[in-house]
Design a protein around this motif. Structure first.
Motif, PDB file in Angstrom:
ATOM      1  N   LEU A   1       0.799  -1.226   0.000  1.00  0.00           N
ATOM      2  CA  LEU A   1       0.000   0.000   0.000  1.00  0.00           C
ATOM      3  C   LEU A   1       0.834   1.280   0.000  1.00  0.00           C
ATOM      4  CD1 LEU A   1      -2.725  -1.097   2.571  1.00  0.00           C
ATOM      5  CD2 LEU A   1      -2.991  -0.883   0.085  1.00  0.00           C
ATOM      6  N   PHE A   2       2.043   1.229   0.568  1.00  0.00           N
ATOM      7  CA  PHE A   2       2.832   2.452   0.692  1.00  0.00           C
ATOM      8  C   PHE A   2       4.224   2.349   0.073  1.00  0.00           C
ATOM      9  CE2 PHE A   2      -0.412   3.092   3.912  1.00  0.00           C
ATOM     10  CZ  PHE A   2      -0.785   4.393   3.644  1.00  0.00           C
ATOM     11  N   GLU A   3       5.006   1.369   0.494  1.00  0.00           N
ATOM     12  CA  GLU A   3       6.416   1.340   0.112  1.00  0.00           C
ATOM     13  C   GLU A   3       6.631   1.246  -1.402  1.00  0.00           C
ATOM     14  OE1 GLU A   3      10.033  -0.933   2.079  1.00  0.00           O
ATOM     15  OE2 GLU A   3       8.237  -1.026   3.343  1.00  0.00           O
TER      16      GLU A   3
ATOM     17  N   MET B   1       6.895   6.571  -7.135  1.00  0.00           N
ATOM     18  CA  MET B   1       6.600   8.008  -7.225  1.00  0.00           C
ATOM     19  C   MET B   1       7.847   8.852  -6.982  1.00  0.00           C
ATOM     20  SD  MET B   1       3.065   7.969  -5.063  1.00  0.00           S
ATOM     21  CE  MET B   1       1.518   8.330  -5.877  1.00  0.00           C
ATOM     22  N   LEU B   2       8.635   8.461  -5.978  1.00  0.00           N
ATOM     23  CA  LEU B   2       9.865   9.196  -5.683  1.00  0.00           C
ATOM     24  C   LEU B   2      10.832   9.117  -6.860  1.00  0.00           C
ATOM     25  CD1 LEU B   2      10.531   8.046  -1.993  1.00  0.00           C
ATOM     26  CD2 LEU B   2       9.721  10.305  -2.736  1.00  0.00           C
ATOM     27  N   GLU B   3      10.934   7.931  -7.439  1.00  0.00           N
ATOM     28  CA  GLU B   3      11.817   7.740  -8.587  1.00  0.00           C
ATOM     29  C   GLU B   3      11.341   8.563  -9.775  1.00  0.00           C
ATOM     30  OE1 GLU B   3      12.815   4.097 -11.527  1.00  0.00           O
ATOM     31  OE2 GLU B   3      13.103   3.675  -9.388  1.00  0.00           O
ATOM     32  N   ALA B   4      10.039   8.534 -10.046  1.00  0.00           N
ATOM     33  CA  ALA B   4       9.483   9.286 -11.180  1.00  0.00           C
ATOM     34  C   ALA B   4       9.698  10.785 -11.008  1.00  0.00           C
ATOM     35  CB  ALA B   4       8.000   8.978 -11.345  1.00  0.00           C
ATOM     36  N   ALA B   5       9.590  11.265  -9.766  1.00  0.00           N
ATOM     37  CA  ALA B   5       9.785  12.691  -9.491  1.00  0.00           C
ATOM     38  C   ALA B   5      11.262  13.058  -9.362  1.00  0.00           C
ATOM     39  CB  ALA B   5       9.035  13.085  -8.213  1.00  0.00           C
ATOM     40  N   GLY B   6      12.125  12.055  -9.236  1.00  0.00           N
ATOM     41  CA  GLY B   6      13.561  12.297  -9.110  1.00  0.00           C
ATOM     42  C   GLY B   6      13.952  13.004  -7.825  1.00  0.00           C
ATOM     43  N   ILE B   7      13.246  12.680  -6.726  1.00  0.00           N
ATOM     44  CA  ILE B   7      13.514  13.423  -5.486  1.00  0.00           C
ATOM     45  C   ILE B   7      14.117  12.585  -4.360  1.00  0.00           C
ATOM     46  CG2 ILE B   7      11.799  15.206  -5.942  1.00  0.00           C
ATOM     47  CD1 ILE B   7       9.882  13.747  -4.054  1.00  0.00           C
ATOM     48  N   GLY B   8      14.181  11.267  -4.517  1.00  0.00           N
ATOM     49  CA  GLY B   8      14.748  10.462  -3.447  1.00  0.00           C
ATOM     50  C   GLY B   8      14.441   8.995  -3.610  1.00  0.00           C
ATOM     51  N   GLU B   9      14.767   8.238  -2.544  1.00  0.00           N
ATOM     52  CA  GLU B   9      14.521   6.797  -2.586  1.00  0.00           C
ATOM     53  C   GLU B   9      14.277   6.264  -1.177  1.00  0.00           C
ATOM     54  OE1 GLU B   9      17.999   4.396  -3.622  1.00  0.00           O
ATOM     55  OE2 GLU B   9      19.228   6.170  -3.237  1.00  0.00           O
ATOM     56  N   ILE B  10      13.573   5.143  -1.132  1.00  0.00           N
ATOM     57  CA  ILE B  10      13.321   4.478   0.148  1.00  0.00           C
ATOM     58  C   ILE B  10      14.526   3.605   0.474  1.00  0.00           C
ATOM     59  CG2 ILE B  10      11.854   2.803   1.351  1.00  0.00           C
ATOM     60  CD1 ILE B  10       9.487   3.912  -0.231  1.00  0.00           C
ATOM     61  N   MET B  11      15.017   3.764   1.693  1.00  0.00           N
ATOM     62  CA  MET B  11      16.202   3.026   2.124  1.00  0.00           C
ATOM     63  C   MET B  11      15.842   1.811   2.975  1.00  0.00           C
ATOM     64  SD  MET B  11      18.273   4.939   0.589  1.00  0.00           S
ATOM     65  CE  MET B  11      19.870   4.360   1.095  1.00  0.00           C
ATOM     66  N   GLY B  12      14.614   1.780   3.500  1.00  0.00           N
ATOM     67  CA  GLY B  12      14.201   0.657   4.342  1.00  0.00           C
ATOM     68  C   GLY B  12      12.858   0.937   4.979  1.00  0.00           C
TER      69      GLY B  12
ATOM     70  N   GLU C   1       1.884  -7.793  22.680  1.00  0.00           N
ATOM     71  CA  GLU C   1       1.055  -8.921  22.220  1.00  0.00           C
ATOM     72  C   GLU C   1       1.350  -9.310  20.772  1.00  0.00           C
ATOM     73  OE1 GLU C   1      -0.512  -6.009  23.471  1.00  0.00           O
ATOM     74  OE2 GLU C   1      -0.421  -6.807  25.499  1.00  0.00           O
ATOM     75  N   GLY C   2       2.177  -8.530  20.085  1.00  0.00           N
ATOM     76  CA  GLY C   2       2.514  -8.829  18.697  1.00  0.00           C
ATOM     77  C   GLY C   2       1.643  -8.120  17.676  1.00  0.00           C
ATOM     78  N   GLU C   3       0.789  -7.204  18.137  1.00  0.00           N
ATOM     79  CA  GLU C   3      -0.040  -6.430  17.210  1.00  0.00           C
ATOM     80  C   GLU C   3       0.791  -5.282  16.643  1.00  0.00           C
ATOM     81  OE1 GLU C   3      -4.307  -4.059  17.093  1.00  0.00           O
ATOM     82  OE2 GLU C   3      -3.444  -4.573  19.031  1.00  0.00           O
ATOM     83  N   VAL C   4       0.575  -4.988  15.360  1.00  0.00           N
ATOM     84  CA  VAL C   4       1.267  -3.858  14.752  1.00  0.00           C
ATOM     85  C   VAL C   4       0.787  -2.573  15.414  1.00  0.00           C
ATOM     86  CG1 VAL C   4       1.593  -2.514  12.638  1.00  0.00           C
ATOM     87  CG2 VAL C   4       1.626  -5.014  12.540  1.00  0.00           C
ATOM     88  N   GLU C   5       1.750  -1.738  15.789  1.00  0.00           N
ATOM     89  CA  GLU C   5       1.440  -0.438  16.379  1.00  0.00           C
ATOM     90  C   GLU C   5       1.540   0.656  15.312  1.00  0.00           C
ATOM     91  OE1 GLU C   5       2.625   2.058  20.389  1.00  0.00           O
ATOM     92  OE2 GLU C   5       3.692   0.231  19.909  1.00  0.00           O
ATOM     93  N   TYR C   6       2.609   0.590  14.504  1.00  0.00           N
ATOM     94  CA  TYR C   6       2.796   1.527  13.394  1.00  0.00           C
ATOM     95  C   TYR C   6       3.888   0.978  12.485  1.00  0.00           C
ATOM     96  CZ  TYR C   6       6.821   3.182  16.104  1.00  0.00           C
ATOM     97  OH  TYR C   6       7.993   3.247  16.808  1.00  0.00           O
ATOM     98  N   GLY C   7       4.035   1.607  11.322  1.00  0.00           N
ATOM     99  CA  GLY C   7       5.088   1.235  10.382  1.00  0.00           C
ATOM    100  C   GLY C   7       6.000   2.416  10.112  1.00  0.00           C
ATOM    101  N   ASP C   8       7.233   2.123   9.750  1.00  0.00           N
ATOM    102  CA  ASP C   8       8.232   3.148   9.432  1.00  0.00           C
ATOM    103  C   ASP C   8       8.734   2.978   8.011  1.00  0.00           C
ATOM    104  OD1 ASP C   8       8.602   4.640  11.799  1.00  0.00           O
ATOM    105  OD2 ASP C   8       9.848   3.063  12.657  1.00  0.00           O
ATOM    106  N   LEU C   9       9.051   4.100   7.382  1.00  0.00           N
ATOM    107  CA  LEU C   9       9.761   4.112   6.106  1.00  0.00           C
ATOM    108  C   LEU C   9      10.951   5.047   6.264  1.00  0.00           C
ATOM    109  CD1 LEU C   9       6.796   4.587   3.606  1.00  0.00           C
ATOM    110  CD2 LEU C   9       7.969   2.454   4.161  1.00  0.00           C
ATOM    111  N   GLU C  10      12.124   4.576   5.910  1.00  0.00           N
ATOM    112  CA  GLU C  10      13.313   5.423   5.921  1.00  0.00           C
ATOM    113  C   GLU C  10      13.548   5.894   4.499  1.00  0.00           C
ATOM    114  OE1 GLU C  10      16.469   3.071   7.596  1.00  0.00           O
ATOM    115  OE2 GLU C  10      15.197   2.482   9.283  1.00  0.00           O
ATOM    116  N   ILE C  11      13.602   7.213   4.317  1.00  0.00           N
ATOM    117  CA  ILE C  11      13.723   7.791   2.985  1.00  0.00           C
ATOM    118  C   ILE C  11      14.926   8.720   2.931  1.00  0.00           C
ATOM    119  CG2 ILE C  11      12.572   9.241   1.243  1.00  0.00           C
ATOM    120  CD1 ILE C  11       9.896   8.324   2.426  1.00  0.00           C
ATOM    121  N   GLN C  12      15.659   8.635   1.840  1.00  0.00           N
ATOM    122  CA  GLN C  12      16.770   9.553   1.569  1.00  0.00           C
ATOM    123  C   GLN C  12      16.299  10.489   0.457  1.00  0.00           C
ATOM    124  OE1 GLN C  12      19.940   9.259   3.113  1.00  0.00           O
ATOM    125  NE2 GLN C  12      20.502  11.189   2.196  1.00  0.00           N
TER     126      GLN C  12
END
Length: 184
Positions: free
Chosen positions: A24-26, A32-43, A51-62
């Motif tokens: 859905l996101f990564e 989109m970042l590549e098409a715009a030429g503004i950066g890339e996802i690093m991780g 309890e093992g439930e997802v609390e939130y997600g992270d994206l590292e972007i350069q």
């Protein structure tokens, strides 16, 4: 004029399994970042509760430079980033963003009569929710914990999502004692 690369962390206020975050996101954001030429996802990563439930997600972007930050927020909101998401950057205050609201439907997985579990199907609940919220949101992920199964719905309005599933939650035996909470 020279540009200085900028590392940002996107904290998505979304309860998404890693494969759903990727889908859905990564992946779309990377394109989109590549098409715009503004950066890339690093991780990326996923924060879990005890309890093992997802609390939130992270994206590292350069990013190639800081001027691309508003564009990144715009792209994430185009993808439906939930309210309460944050852009985090070292030495800078967090920037809040997001446009969708989230609803968590937690089905009781242990305390209902045995015949309810034998005669009812969580896939039916899923299908009914998809049908009832069509055009107003979507089921983006789910989680099966030790005593509950959660479905995570995201759309423009928590109240609309809640109203559209209220009759199902009130009448379907597997939904007895279910919790409905705002998650974004």
């Amino acid at each position: 004029m020279s540009t200085t690369p900028v590392a940002i962390n996107v904290k998505l206020n979304a309860r998404l399994q890693p494969e759903h975050r990727l889908q859905l996101f990564e992946d779309p954001l990377e394109a989109m970042l590549e098409a715009a030429g503004i950066g890339e996802i690093m991780g990326g990563g996923t924060a879990l509760t005890e309890e093992g439930e997802v609390e939130y997600g992270d994206l590292e972007i350069q990013l190639h430079d800081a001027t691309a930050l508003p564009t990144v927020i715009e792209l994430l909101e185009q993808l439906g980033a939930p309210k309460g998401s944050l852009i985090q950057r070292e030495g800078e205050p967090d920037v809040s963003f997001g446009i969708t609201e989230g609803l968590g439907l937690y089905l009781n997985g242990t305390d209902l009569p045995d015949e309810v579990y034998e005669q009812c199907d969580s896939n039916y609940v899923f299908d009914q929710i998809v049908e009832r919220i069509g055009g107003h949101g979507e089921v983006c992920s789910w989680w099966q914990g030790p005593s509950e199964t959660a479905l995570y719905l995201y759309g423009a309005s928590f109240e609309t999502l809640r109203e559209r599933i209220a009759e199902l939650v009130a009448t379907y035996p597997l939904c007895q004692g279910a919790r409905v909470i705002k998650i974004a």
